[in-house]
Design a protein around this motif. Sequence first.
Motif, PDB file in Angstrom:
ATOM      1  N   LEU A  69       0.868  -1.248  -0.142  1.00 41.02           N
ATOM      2  CA  LEU A  69      -0.035  -0.073   0.129  1.00 41.02           C
ATOM      3  C   LEU A  69       0.974   1.304   0.007  1.00 41.02           C
ATOM      4  CD1 LEU A  69      -2.989   0.992   0.344  1.00 41.02           C
ATOM      5  CD2 LEU A  69      -2.504   1.185   2.741  1.00 41.02           C
ATOM      6  N   GLY A  70       0.451   2.215  -0.944  1.00 37.75           N
ATOM      7  CA  GLY A  70       1.466   3.223  -1.150  1.00 37.75           C
ATOM      8  C   GLY A  70       2.639   3.342  -1.532  1.00 37.75           C
TER       9      GLY A  70
ATOM     10  N   GLY B   6      -3.079   1.884  -4.124  1.00 35.54           N
ATOM     11  CA  GLY B   6      -4.345   2.194  -3.146  1.00 35.54           C
ATOM     12  C   GLY B   6      -4.906   1.051  -2.961  1.00 35.54           C
TER      13      GLY B   6
END
Length: 198
Positions: free
Chosen positions: A14-15, A94
């Motif tokens: 994530l990210g 995301g």
Amino acid sequence: MGRIFVASGTEAVLGAPFRLLCIACKRRSETPAEAESEWFFRPEGNPQFQKILHYSPEEGQWVAPGPFEHVLSWNGSRGTRDLQDLSVFLAAVGRDHAGHYVCGLRRNLTFEGYTYSLARNQSLRLAVVEKARRDLASIVSEILMYVLIVVLTLWLAAEMLYCYRKVAAAAPPPDSASEYLAITSESKENCGGVQAAE
């Protein structure tokens, strides 16, 4: 006339940035061809795919508005009309990017007198995780690397010990060495006496 290889399932953090890999190799490289690619996405629990990216060498890339806008970009072949690498790049993964992807290829092969068209699709599933998890292969390879280092160190120490013993066994005893030096000095003195007598 073509084959696509792509991973069937993978994880992204994530990210973090992530590359969705899709390779479309042509079996006969000497055959002229033109190709374009499309990517489709289906979120988890959604029954329908939606087109998220289209790329052609003439028009460049088009990205659908929504969660992939300003995040997804073409990361495949450039500067050629025949695309071999159909990969795309996510600048920051995301949670809404988790789901099923389809990498599509449309290629026109030009032969003498006619054109042959083909289409290939390959799918993959992307899971989004909070932290990167190490897979079993990387753990095993790291353990094997340390074992190999220890084995090579022990082997090197054994070789050094073996060579030291061989050199020590071949060296003359200290007494015989001193006798040799004495004989050498005596022979030099005799040579000097002969020259003086002449």
